[in-house]
Structures are given as C-alpha cells and as structure tokens.
Motif scaffolding. Structure first.
Motif, PDB file in Angstrom:
ATOM      1  N   ILE A 127       0.832  -1.209   0.000  1.00 51.30           N
ATOM      2  CA  ILE A 127       0.000   0.000   0.000  1.00 51.30           C
ATOM      3  C   ILE A 127       0.865   1.258   0.000  1.00 51.30           C
ATOM      4  O   ILE A 127       0.664   2.174  -0.811  1.00 51.30           O
ATOM      5  N   LEU A 128       1.850   1.305   0.892  1.00 51.68           N
ATOM      6  CA  LEU A 128       2.692   2.495   0.985  1.00 51.68           C
ATOM      7  C   LEU A 128       3.567   2.661  -0.253  1.00 51.68           C
ATOM      8  O   LEU A 128       3.854   3.788  -0.672  1.00 51.68           O
ATOM      9  N   SER A 129       3.993   1.538  -0.852  1.00 45.00           N
ATOM     10  CA  SER A 129       4.854   1.642  -2.034  1.00 45.00           C
ATOM     11  C   SER A 129       4.118   2.301  -3.196  1.00 45.00           C
ATOM     12  O   SER A 129       4.740   2.964  -4.037  1.00 45.00           O
ATOM     13  N   ILE A 130       2.800   2.125  -3.257  1.00 42.59           N
ATOM     14  CA  ILE A 130       2.029   2.799  -4.295  1.00 42.59           C
ATOM     15  C   ILE A 130       2.167   4.313  -4.163  1.00 42.59           C
ATOM     16  O   ILE A 130       2.362   5.031  -5.146  1.00 42.59           O
ATOM     17  N   PHE A 131       2.137   4.789  -2.916  1.00 43.11           N
ATOM     18  CA  PHE A 131       2.218   6.232  -2.692  1.00 43.11           C
ATOM     19  C   PHE A 131       3.632   6.762  -2.933  1.00 43.11           C
ATOM     20  O   PHE A 131       3.803   7.791  -3.604  1.00 43.11           O
ATOM     21  N   TYR A 132       4.643   6.064  -2.400  1.00 43.54           N
ATOM     22  CA  TYR A 132       5.979   6.633  -2.617  1.00 43.54           C
ATOM     23  C   TYR A 132       6.457   6.419  -4.047  1.00 43.54           C
ATOM     24  O   TYR A 132       7.269   7.193  -4.558  1.00 43.54           O
ATOM     25  N   LEU A 133       5.946   5.399  -4.734  1.00 44.89           N
ATOM     26  CA  LEU A 133       6.243   5.235  -6.149  1.00 44.89           C
ATOM     27  C   LEU A 133       5.612   6.366  -6.950  1.00 44.89           C
ATOM     28  O   LEU A 133       6.233   6.903  -7.888  1.00 44.89           O
ATOM     29  N   ALA A 134       4.402   6.764  -6.579  1.00 48.23           N
ATOM     30  CA  ALA A 134       3.741   7.888  -7.240  1.00 48.23           C
ATOM     31  C   ALA A 134       4.534   9.183  -7.041  1.00 48.23           C
ATOM     32  O   ALA A 134       4.708   9.970  -7.980  1.00 48.23           O
ATOM     33  N   ILE A 135       5.027   9.388  -5.825  1.00 45.58           N
ATOM     34  CA  ILE A 135       5.825  10.587  -5.558  1.00 45.58           C
ATOM     35  C   ILE A 135       7.109  10.570  -6.374  1.00 45.58           C
ATOM     36  O   ILE A 135       7.500  11.581  -6.990  1.00 45.58           O
ATOM     37  N   LEU A 136       7.779   9.421  -6.411  1.00 42.99           N
ATOM     38  CA  LEU A 136       9.018   9.296  -7.183  1.00 42.99           C
ATOM     39  C   LEU A 136       8.794   9.595  -8.654  1.00 42.99           C
ATOM     40  O   LEU A 136       9.515  10.393  -9.269  1.00 42.99           O
ATOM     41  N   THR A 137       7.823   8.922  -9.254  1.00 42.77           N
ATOM     42  CA  THR A 137       7.620   9.060 -10.699  1.00 42.77           C
ATOM     43  C   THR A 137       7.151  10.462 -11.076  1.00 42.77           C
ATOM     44  O   THR A 137       7.552  10.990 -12.121  1.00 42.77           O
ATOM     45  N   ARG A 138       6.314  11.057 -10.255  1.00 43.77           N
ATOM     46  CA  ARG A 138       5.763  12.365 -10.600  1.00 43.77           C
ATOM     47  C   ARG A 138       6.740  13.512 -10.335  1.00 43.77           C
ATOM     48  O   ARG A 138       6.674  14.544 -11.000  1.00 43.77           O
ATOM     49  N   THR A 139       7.641  13.359  -9.372  1.00 45.78           N
ATOM     50  CA  THR A 139       8.581  14.448  -9.066  1.00 45.78           C
ATOM     51  C   THR A 139       9.884  14.345  -9.854  1.00 45.78           C
ATOM     52  O   THR A 139      10.476  15.367 -10.224  1.00 45.78           O
ATOM     53  N   LEU A 140      10.340  13.131 -10.133  1.00 52.27           N
ATOM     54  CA  LEU A 140      11.601  12.970 -10.860  1.00 52.27           C
ATOM     55  C   LEU A 140      11.410  12.909 -12.369  1.00 52.27           C
ATOM     56  O   LEU A 140      12.370  13.121 -13.109  1.00 52.27           O
ATOM     57  N   GLY A 141      10.204  12.604 -12.838  1.00 50.52           N
ATOM     58  CA  GLY A 141       9.981  12.454 -14.270  1.00 50.52           C
ATOM     59  C   GLY A 141      10.437  11.080 -14.743  1.00 50.52           C
ATOM     60  O   GLY A 141      11.081  10.327 -14.014  1.00 50.52           O
ATOM     61  N   VAL A 142      10.111  10.766 -15.999  1.00 54.69           N
ATOM     62  CA  VAL A 142      10.420   9.441 -16.524  1.00 54.69           C
ATOM     63  C   VAL A 142      11.916   9.174 -16.507  1.00 54.69           C
ATOM     64  O   VAL A 142      12.391   8.141 -16.015  1.00 54.69           O
ATOM     65  N   ALA A 143      12.710  10.132 -17.034  1.00 54.29           N
ATOM     66  CA  ALA A 143      14.160   9.935 -17.100  1.00 54.29           C
ATOM     67  C   ALA A 143      14.784   9.949 -15.711  1.00 54.29           C
ATOM     68  O   ALA A 143      15.660   9.129 -15.402  1.00 54.29           O
ATOM     69  N   GLY A 144      14.360  10.884 -14.839  1.00 61.16           N
ATOM     70  CA  GLY A 144      14.920  10.961 -13.497  1.00 61.16           C
ATOM     71  C   GLY A 144      14.595   9.730 -12.670  1.00 61.16           C
ATOM     72  O   GLY A 144      15.443   9.220 -11.927  1.00 61.16           O
ATOM     73  N   PHE A 145      13.370   9.228 -12.824  1.00 63.72           N
ATOM     74  CA  PHE A 145      12.985   8.009 -12.129  1.00 63.72           C
ATOM     75  C   PHE A 145      13.823   6.827 -12.618  1.00 63.72           C
ATOM     76  O   PHE A 145      14.277   5.990 -11.830  1.00 63.72           O
ATOM     77  N   GLY A 146      14.045   6.781 -13.934  1.00 64.30           N
ATOM     78  CA  GLY A 146      14.885   5.716 -14.482  1.00 64.30           C
ATOM     79  C   GLY A 146      16.301   5.772 -13.943  1.00 64.30           C
ATOM     80  O   GLY A 146      16.888   4.744 -13.587  1.00 64.30           O
ATOM     81  N   GLU A 147      16.850   6.987 -13.836  1.00 64.88           N
ATOM     82  CA  GLU A 147      18.208   7.137 -13.317  1.00 64.88           C
ATOM     83  C   GLU A 147      18.284   6.717 -11.847  1.00 64.88           C
ATOM     84  O   GLU A 147      19.236   6.050 -11.419  1.00 64.88           O
ATOM     85  N   PHE A 148      17.269   7.088 -11.065  1.00 66.22           N
ATOM     86  CA  PHE A 148      17.227   6.695  -9.655  1.00 66.22           C
ATOM     87  C   PHE A 148      17.203   5.185  -9.519  1.00 66.22           C
ATOM     88  O   PHE A 148      17.912   4.602  -8.692  1.00 66.22           O
ATOM     89  N   MET A 149      16.403   4.521 -10.343  1.00 69.49           N
ATOM     90  CA  MET A 149      16.291   3.067 -10.276  1.00 69.49           C
ATOM     91  C   MET A 149      17.564   2.378 -10.773  1.00 69.49           C
ATOM     92  O   MET A 149      17.893   1.284 -10.321  1.00 69.49           O
ATOM     93  N   ILE A 150      18.275   3.005 -11.686  1.00 63.81           N
ATOM     94  CA  ILE A 150      19.569   2.466 -12.124  1.00 63.81           C
ATOM     95  C   ILE A 150      20.549   2.468 -10.956  1.00 63.81           C
ATOM     96  O   ILE A 150      21.278   1.492 -10.725  1.00 63.81           O
ATOM     97  N   ILE A 151      20.575   3.565 -10.185  1.00 61.84           N
ATOM     98  CA  ILE A 151      21.465   3.659  -9.021  1.00 61.84           C
ATOM     99  C   ILE A 151      21.116   2.601  -7.981  1.00 61.84           C
ATOM    100  O   ILE A 151      21.977   1.846  -7.513  1.00 61.84           O
ATOM    101  N   VAL A 152      19.833   2.545  -7.614  1.00 60.98           N
ATOM    102  CA  VAL A 152      19.398   1.568  -6.611  1.00 60.98           C
ATOM    103  C   VAL A 152      19.667   0.146  -7.094  1.00 60.98           C
ATOM    104  O   VAL A 152      20.146  -0.706  -6.340  1.00 60.98           O
ATOM    105  N   GLY A 153      19.387  -0.106  -8.369  1.00 65.01           N
ATOM    106  CA  GLY A 153      19.603  -1.436  -8.921  1.00 65.01           C
ATOM    107  C   GLY A 153      21.068  -1.835  -8.913  1.00 65.01           C
ATOM    108  O   GLY A 153      21.413  -2.979  -8.577  1.00 65.01           O
ATOM    109  N   ALA A 154      21.954  -0.898  -9.269  1.00 60.67           N
ATOM    110  CA  ALA A 154      23.384  -1.204  -9.296  1.00 60.67           C
ATOM    111  C   ALA A 154      23.904  -1.535  -7.898  1.00 60.67           C
ATOM    112  O   ALA A 154      24.703  -2.468  -7.722  1.00 60.67           O
TER     113      ALA A 154
END
Length: 447
Positions: free
Chosen positions: A35-62
């Motif tokens: 439930i909470l991940s839906i909200f913080y995922l929404a905040i991430l995607t909407r504030t960082l944008g598609v490219a910024g969200f992708g870059e954030f996930m690349i860092i976390v994934g690495a």
C-alpha cells in the motif's frame, strides 16, 4: 464456533496451516509495504519524471546487484542448519551458527564497500552524476552493505518468530513513504530520495536485531521433538549450501535489478524508467509470493529434519495448487486494471509501460505458480540443483536479451524475461517431481 476456529488456527500443527499462519505475519508487513509503495512510487515518478525516475532506479539497482554479488545472504543457512539444533534443544550450537553467519555477512559487506568506492568514479562519469549525487550513492551503498539483516532474518524464521520478522520488514516502506512525502512537500531531489532509502535500510537493520535480542530462546512451538544431539555441519557442507543458495539469490537479483541497468545503459534512462515502473508493479506480486515461499521453506526444512517425507510431499502438492490458482486470478486483475493502475500511480505519460506490465506480470505470475519448487529443492538438500536450474534460466535470459534488446528495445527485454521464466519453471517442476517421487530420510548432505 468462531472462537474454536480461531483457536484451532493458532494451535494447528497441519503443515499448510502453519505455512499460512506464518505467511499471515509476513503478509501484514508486505501488505503495508504494498500500500505504501504505491504512494511513494507515485511521488518518485511524478517528481523525478520518466528519465529521473529511471536514473534513480539504475542507481538503486546497481547497488543491490553489487550487494548480491559480494554480501552473502545467510538466512537460508541459519534455517537449514539451525532448525535441527532448535528441535534437539542445542541452543548453544544455534547461537554459534548465528554468530558465524553474522561475521560472514558483515565481511562481505565490507568488501562491497571497498568495491563501490573503487567503481563509483566510473559510474559517475558514465551517467553524469554531480558530486552531491555521487556522495549520496556512496552513503546509500555503505548503509545497504553494512546493514546485517539476513542473519537476524534467519534467526527469527528458524525460531518460528515470523511476527518479529514482519515488523522489521514493515519499517522499510513506512520510512520510505514518510521520507518521500516530506521531500514532496519541501524540495524533492534524487539525493534526498537516496538518503531516505538508505535511512529505511538502517532503521530496519536496527529493529531486526532488537527483535533478536529481546528474546534469545527459541519459540515454544519448536521446543522439543527429539533429544538426540545433532552433529554440526561440516565446513564443506556449510560452505557449499551457502554458495549455492547465494548464487541462486544473485541470479534472482540480476533478473530483477541488473536488467533495468542494462536497459538504461543501452536504451536510455527514460526507457529504464518505464521498464522499472512496470517491473515494480509486477514485483509487488512477487513480494506476495515471498510471503508464502519463505514460511514454506522453513516448514519444509522442519519436515525434512524430522524425516516426515509423506507430509512434505502432501504440503508440496497442496501449496502448488494454491499458488497456481492465485497466479491466474492475479493475471486477470492485471489485464483488466493494469492501465488504470499505471495512470493512477504515475500519470498518463507512463501508460506506455502497460504492455511491459503484462509481459513482466506474466513472468512473475509464472514464477508465483511454482513458488514451492525452489524451496522444496533447497530444503531437501538439493540447493545445487536449484542453482543450476536458475543458472540455465539466467543464461537463457542473457541470450534472449542479446537478440531482442537491440532489435525491439524494452518490449524485447520484457519478452526475454517471460520466456526465461517459463523455461525455468518447467525445469524446476521436473526436478521437484523427481525429489517428491523418491522421498528421503532427513537430509544433511548436498547433492
């Protein structure tokens, strides 16, 4: 009548009821997280944008991939070799096993810290990170690597204390949601989100050990089946089990995290953002699978330890039917509601992720339908078999991605994930049937 049913639920020693009872604790944590991940995922995607969200996930994934490569997961070894100690009342031997696992995990974390320090300048140059982002990546990595969470997880599960385990897991999404909301209301940035993600790992680490220290003795339900002493596993046996289970874990992390990094490297951060959004939603189903699979592994380990081959066989087939039915219902839900879910969480600009969501969701659900297969092999001392099967699936994924990613982009990567999941599940089912058809006495040696 309801009181009697409730009492029988908590006191029943039926294997599948025990699995569901322990799953209910984890589900409470995973339910909160979902439930909470839906909200913080929404905040991430909407504030960082598609490219910024992708870059954030690349860092976390690495960082997660590096952790999986160098920082050994010990919880399965603690359960596999610790449950027989607890059943025999050998508490000192169990504590020694736990201490050994702690130092193994911590040593791997220190090596991972040094490796990140050496590799970070190259990554910063490759992706154009500024100094604050580079420092945040280093800080996030240090916390992830030094947080010894796998060992206390194993201790709690071996003692059948899934409630404490669930509480420690639930802390992560709570802190991420709270931190993401605070950033959203003030000044959201990639650096800020990395700090929040690192803080969530640190607090969870502290809570998990607090749960362990609060009660050193094992759960009352594990006191006592036999007074026969259990011999300590040999070094080669312990090391082999640790190696095989960790390689299997590494393969799963590579499938979940490294693919996003590869997509980002070859196609771009925006494509990685869409791919990761679909993968994140699909993996929420995978988290539900873990809720069932982890108690299932613990219960199968207990049954094999006391030589209950008939009960282990019955538990396996019952769990397989339950998970297959659940998988069909979940995929139907994705098909009907997937677009609405994406639009609600991240906005219409992310709707291009819907075809990816269907393919990645199907891949996850196929794995969900056979979630008892790998725990069965590991509990039966066939961790090597489980590893080899996962390795075959990973090689197939690599070959499929090498062919499809340059030609079809992110949709090609999603198809590669689905086909490799089908292949892996088929081979796992064949191997598991072989184990079930030839029941063994209590297993101690790897085969």
């Amino acid at each position: 009548m309801s009181e009697n049913r409730l009492s029988s639920w908590f006191s029943s020693e039926d294997s599948l009821v025990r699995v569901f009872r322990n799953s209910s604790w984890l589900f409470s944590a995973k339910g909160i997280g979902a439930i909470l991940s839906i909200f913080y995922l929404a905040i991430l995607t909407r504030t960082l944008g598609v490219a910024g969200f992708g870059e954030f996930m690349i860092i976390v994934g690495a960082v997660q991939v590096l952790s999986a490569v160098l920082k050994l997961q010990t919880w399965q070894a603690v359960v596999q070799f610790g449950v027989p100690y607890l059943l025999a009342g050998q508490h000192q031997a169990f504590r020694k096993l736990s201490a050994q696992s702690f130092w193994i995990e911590l040593t791997g974390g220190l090596i991972a810290c040094a490796t990140l320090w050496l590799l970070l300048p190259y990554g910063a140059t490759q992706f154009g990170w500024n100094e604050p982002v580079e420092q945040a990546v280093m800080g996030y990595g240090l916390i992830v690597f030094l947080a010894v969470r796998s060992t206390p997880t194993g201790i709690l599960r071996a003692q059948d204390r899934f409630g404490g385990n669930a509480f420690g897991d639930a802390i992560i999404p709570v802190i991420r949601f709270t931190g993401a909301l605070a950033l959203f209301l003030t000044r959201p940035s990639m650096t800020g989100f990395l700090i929040v993600w690192g803080l969530s790992e640190f607090v969870s680490f502290m809570v998990m050990w607090l749960m362990v220290w609060r009660r050193q003795e094992q759960n009352q339900s594990l006191r006592s089946a036999t007074s026969l002493p259990v011999p300590a596993p040999g070094r080669r046996e312990f090391a082999a089990f640790l190696l095989f289970t960790n390689l299997a874990y590494l393969i799963s992390v590579i499938r979940e995290r490294l693919v996003v990094v590869i997509v980002g490297f070859f196609v771009g951060p925006a494509a990685a953002g869409l791919f990761r959004l679909a993968d994140q939603i699909a993996n929420s189903l995978n988290r539900l699978a873990e809720v069932f699979a982890r108690p299932l592994f613990s219960e199968l380990s207990r049954l094999f330890a006391i030589g209950q081959s008939r009960k282990s066989r019955a538990l396996f087939w019952r769990s397989l039917r339950v998970s297959a039915l659940s998988g069909g219902v979940l995929f139907l839900g994705l098909l009907l509601l997937g677009e609405q879910i994406i639009s609600l969480i991240s906005g219409p600009e992310y709707l291009a992720a819907f075809p990816l969501l269907l393919l990645l969701g199907a891949a996850t659900i196929i794995s969900l339908a056979g979630l008892g297969l790998e725990p069965l092999l590991q509990a039966a001392g066939r961790a090597r078999n489980a590893l080899l099967i996962r390795l075959v699936g990973l090689i197939a994924l690599g070959l499929l991605m090498a062919f499809s990613l340059p030609r079809f982009g992110t949709i090609g990567a999603a198809w590669a994930m689905l086909i490799s999941a089908i292949l892996t599940s088929i081979i796992l089912l064949a191997s598991s049937r072989a184990v079930i058809s030839k029941p063994r006495q209590p297993v101690r040696k790897l085969r």
